[in-house]
Motif scaffolding. Sequence first.
Motif, PDB file in Angstrom:
ATOM      1  N   ARG A  38       0.823  -1.216   0.000  1.00 31.69           N
ATOM      2  CA  ARG A  38       0.000   0.000   0.000  1.00 31.69           C
ATOM      3  C   ARG A  38       0.859   1.269   0.000  1.00 31.69           C
ATOM      4  O   ARG A  38       0.370   2.353  -0.296  1.00 31.69           O
ATOM      5  N   LEU A  74      -5.945   1.914  -5.449  1.00 35.48           N
ATOM      6  CA  LEU A  74      -6.353   1.290  -4.190  1.00 35.48           C
ATOM      7  C   LEU A  74      -7.776   1.653  -3.787  1.00 35.48           C
ATOM      8  O   LEU A  74      -8.385   0.963  -2.961  1.00 35.48           O
ATOM      9  N   ASP A  76      -2.190   5.177  -5.497  1.00 41.54           N
ATOM     10  CA  ASP A  76      -3.210   5.763  -4.623  1.00 41.54           C
ATOM     11  C   ASP A  76      -4.599   5.677  -5.246  1.00 41.54           C
ATOM     12  O   ASP A  76      -5.578   5.312  -4.582  1.00 41.54           O
ATOM     13  N   ILE A 107      -4.977  -5.731  -4.352  1.00 48.02           N
ATOM     14  CA  ILE A 107      -5.585  -4.864  -3.339  1.00 48.02           C
ATOM     15  C   ILE A 107      -6.427  -3.854  -4.096  1.00 48.02           C
ATOM     16  O   ILE A 107      -5.890  -2.982  -4.789  1.00 48.02           O
TER      17      ILE A 107
END
Length: 236
Positions: free
Chosen positions: A40, A215, A212, A146
Amino acid sequence: MPTELPPTRWEFPSPEVAGTGDLIGQGADLEPATILAAYRQGIFPMPVRRSGAMTWWSPAQRGILPLDGLAVSRSLRRSCRRYVIRINTVFDEVVAACADPGRPGGWISPEIIRAYERLHQLGWAHSVEAWTPEGQLAGGLYGLAIGGFFGGESMFHRQTDASKVALVGLVELLAAGGDAERRLLDLQWRTPHLASLGAVEVSRATYLELLDQSLKLPPPPAFGGPIDRDEGFRGV
């Protein structure tokens, strides 16, 4: 849906600390929450082959494959018609094939294998497999998903073009989730082989922006569970 986990006890530094280098740090652990936290932030683990030390990386120039940039040659298009794509039916076998110690440049350690098998059991790691009509596993790849992000870890083939066909299948699966321009297929580093398939390099800053936004998207429907052999679909 993937199993949400409590926060990791480790705090990773910002990737910017690497400057023009690729290495972020060394140590930590390979608990699922640790690996997810790293991804992440644009960081991934890779052991040092000789010492076995676990190191963490965020390349200054990151290899990615834009979903609309996949280069499918005529020969690869023909190969796509020879295989059936399936998802998550033999994840462990795919990882084991990618980790074959006889492969040049092999880096996948037993610790990495166990870590990604746990992530698979929790719904975060997935395999995309190319099968022959006779039911033989011809090649495939695995990685971590993810939201709208997929981090490709490794790929292998036993028959001609099978790993490339698995990549074509992965791109189709990601695009099928909608918002294809905002989804991110991370390849870590762009190799000549991946470049021939359309991989490009972006700066770390650009990569983190793309990460960013990816996700925030939902995962593709195909990653909600295994697609068994009777439900496999053929590539383009």
